[in-house]
Scaffold this active site. Structure first.
Site, short mmCIF file in Angstrom:
data_model
loop_
_atom_site.label_atom_id
_atom_site.label_comp_id
_atom_site.label_asym_id
_atom_site.label_seq_id
_atom_site.Cartn_x
_atom_site.Cartn_y
_atom_site.Cartn_z
N SER A 293 0.85 -1.18 0.00
CA SER A 293 0.00 0.00 0.00
C SER A 293 0.90 1.25 0.00
O SER A 293 1.67 1.44 -0.94
CB SER A 293 -0.96 -0.03 1.18
N ASP B 120 -8.61 -4.78 -6.28
CA ASP B 120 -8.27 -3.82 -5.24
C ASP B 120 -9.13 -2.56 -5.38
O ASP B 120 -9.04 -1.86 -6.38
CB ASP B 120 -6.79 -3.46 -5.36
N HIS C 75 -6.84 -5.62 -1.93
CA HIS C 75 -5.75 -4.81 -1.36
C HIS C 75 -4.92 -5.68 -0.42
O HIS C 75 -5.03 -5.61 0.81
CB HIS C 75 -6.34 -3.62 -0.63
#
Length: 647
Positions: A469, A556, A588
């Site tokens: 991320s 995602d 994600h």
């Protein structure tokens, strides 16, 4: 003597048992465990673990979140579809052995707001089916699935409710990146009650109420640097600071399950520490600590607070779960989450602080390979992996971390740094990250690497950067803004272009876009877009000179697949090598153990090729995964052959 390689399956496969919870009435114990190789919820009578049985039947992603209700025979779990984060809430009826979908809506995200002992047959759920940007609150019947609208959301960032399922406060995000707190006036309206500026937004939030509903508990950083634990009598009593730590924000609190009296409050700088408000609780936790290695975490309690489920959580071993009878002060062992890890050469995590170039202190965690022995520094510099946490408004903390253990076992020093912008260390440290993506936030990482080199820990020619991320973004920044510092990088679901990132966030993030504009940059103005472009790795893709591995989930909702696609395309256009792993059934991050193991097998071979550490062969760790290698399979030793075996 060479330390044996720890099999990746032991570190990243399913735990044997995890997430142990006791029902509020004390009749049942529940936990997550594999059923046909997939994590599901199991339930047993509290005094007969041998009678445990699976009560959910997921056969793909596995259940990760569940909780008990107060009916005595219902629990609720959440599940999304292949990582899209459109969670559905499912009720399990233990008596009927049935599962009911309480929120059967495609493309709708359910957010559980409250579960109350005063209304045991229903839970409060937010749903964005009317407007995808906002979650309306509904009371949902556990037995029938019938839902009743409690509060329509006409632009609020969230609500705070009491045990009667009454909406007491509404949060209104402001254009300046802060929020207004509005209180219900009892006549169906909300009136302004308090304001929170951008500088205090992440350090100030309403926690809940006491049993009577007349005292409000909140974390509050207004008027101080670190967030304190505060109580105040409603509607307009003076705030009383119950606990504050000048070195760290309030991180946790224990409230009595029914009376909601404050029993203990914790802060966490290098390690978590508790301040007690209940002598009996203090005595119990100290007694438990005498029998534990690592931290003692009370993870579940009965409604009368007489029976606790406790996790003994060290940094160098698996979690041990016990049941604790407070009246008898009796500790009954239950099980270990990953018993196969016992006796393996796992490593201690060293908490420390590193000085940034401008004097800020960066709380960090260092793990060294087993060959270093009990020393806190190696005899000669090692290859090192710099791990960067996501968020960025989050933090790394002390405890067992599978990535630390895995990488240390392969011969790497592992350094995990809380760079400016991380949460938990006060608002001055947090707000020092505003507008500092690819600038001072990245400088902190570079300073940490320089520290490790200066301490003789890291070989400067063999340092990798890796994260997910925001950590994936930081990896791309490392290879584009400081292309000669790192020997290679591993980007997991990281954004490459901040503009397209902000333009494609989920619709339910709409109330918080102002926060991104103030803390990251404004993608809606010409000047802001120019600034964000200058801080985006995509703008500098042609500067990459070191090997890059990318992992991405196709579903995602936060960092879209396009973020990885576009930097891979830019690199291929310039004939810059890159390896790109795509998972069509993930979002994600990688939830399925088969996918997680397969990507880590690729990572291990990649790091070994470029840092010189040890590696377990990829072998058949890709079998059963959905891995698609879109580019660069031939650049990772053993990957092309493994894909052939995958079929």
């Amino acid at each position: 003597m060479t330390t044996p390689l720890i099999d990746r399956d032991l570190l990243f496969g399913n735990p044997e048992r995890a997430h142990v919870r006791i029902s509020p009435d004390g009749r049942w114990l529940s936990f997550l465990a594999p059923d046909e190789g997939v994590l599901n919820v199991w339930v047993a009578p509290a005094d007969d673990l041998e009678a445990a049985r699976p009560v959910t039947r997921d056969r793909k992603r596995g259940v990760r979140v569940f909780f008990w209700t107060y009916t005595g025979n219902h629990l609720v779990y959440l599940q999304d579809k292949e990582g899209d984060e459109n969670w559905r809430a499912y009720a399990v009826d233990l008596d009927a052995d049935e599962v009911r979908d309480l929120t059967p809506f495609e493309g709708v995200r359910a957010e559980v707001q409250a579960v109350s002992h005063r209304h045991p047959d229903a839970i409060l759920v937010g749903l964005n089916d009317r407007d995808p940007r906002y979650h309306d609150l509904h009371r949902v019947d556990l037995k029938t699935g019938e839902r009743t609208l409690v509060q329509q959301n006409d632009g609020y960032g969230g609500f705070v409710v009491d045990d009667e399922y009454r909406v007491r406060f509404a949060i209104v995000p402001t254009d300046a990146g802060g929020k207004e707190i509005h209180i219900a006036d009892g006549e169906g309206r909300f009136v302004e009650w308090g304001t929170v500026g951008l500088e205090d937004d992440l350090g100030t939030n309403l926690i809940g109420f006491d049993q009577a509903g007349t005292t409000l508990y909140l974390r509050d950083s207004r008027g101080r640097d670190t967030a304190a634990f505060v109580a105040m009598t409603l509607p307009d009593g003076d705030p009383e600071i119950l606990y504050e730590d000048p070195a760290a924000d309030v991180a946790d609190a224990m409230l009595h399950p029914e009376t909601r009296a404050v029993q203990a409050v914790a802060s966490n700088r290098l390690r978590k520490r508790w301040q007690y408000f209940d002598d009996a609780v203090a005595a119990d936790l100290e007694h438990l600590q005498d029998h534990a290695r690592g931290d003692v975490e009370v993870v579940s309690r009965t409604r009368d607070d007489q029976t606790w489920i406790v996790a003994f959580a060290p940094d160098d071993g698996p979690i041990r779960y016990v049941r604790y009878d407070r009246a008898a002060r009796a500790i009954t062992p239950l099980f270990v989450n990953r018993p196969a890890l016992e006796g393996l050469p796992l490593r201690r995590m060293q908490p420390l602080e590193i000085a940034a170039r401008d004097g800020l202190s960066l709380v960090s965690y260092l793990t060294l390979p087993p060959e270093v022995g009990p020393r806190d520094r190696p005899e000669a510099p090692l290859p090192m992996v710099l791990l960067v946490h996501g968020g960025p408004w989050a933090r790394s903390a002390w405890g067992y971390q599978p990535y630390h253990q895995w990488l240390a076992n392969r011969g790497y020093a592992v350094l995990d740094v809380n760079f400016r912008g991380s949460t938990g260390f006060g608002k001055a440290f947090l707000n020092a990250g505003n507008g500092a993506w690819a600038a001072a936030m990245h400088d902190d990482l570079i300073d940490a690497v320089a520290w490790a080199v200066g301490e003789g820990i890291a070989d400067p020619s063999r340092v990798a950067i890796m994260g997910g991320s925001y950590g994936g973004y930081a990896t791309l920044v490392g290879l584009t803004f400081t292309p000669e510092v790192f020997a290679c990088g591993v980007d997991i679901v990281g954004p490459s272009n901040i503009i397209t990132l902000l333009e494609s966030v989920p619709p339910y993030w709409a109330p918080f876009i102002a926060v991104f504009k103030r803390r990251v940059g404004d993608h809606t103005t010409e000047e802001g877009r120019a600034f964000l472009s200058s801080r985006s790795p995509l703008s500098r893709a042609d500067a990459i000179v070191r090997p890059l591995l990318i992992g991405q989930g196709a579903n995602d909702p936060r960092v879209k697949q396009a973020e990885s696609d576009q930097i891979v395309a830019a690199m291929e256009e310039k004939n810059i090598p890159v390896t790109y792993c795509l998972y069509p059934d993930e979002g994600h991050g990688f939830a399925r153990p088969e996918n997680n193991k397969s990507f880590n097998a690729v990572v291990e071979a990649f790091l070994a090729a470029h840092l010189g550490g040890r590696a377990q062969t990829i072998g058949d760790d890709v079998v059963g995964s959905s891995l698609e290698v879109k580019a660069g399979a031939d650049q990772v030793p053993g990957l092309a052959a493994a894909l052939t075996s995958q079929g």
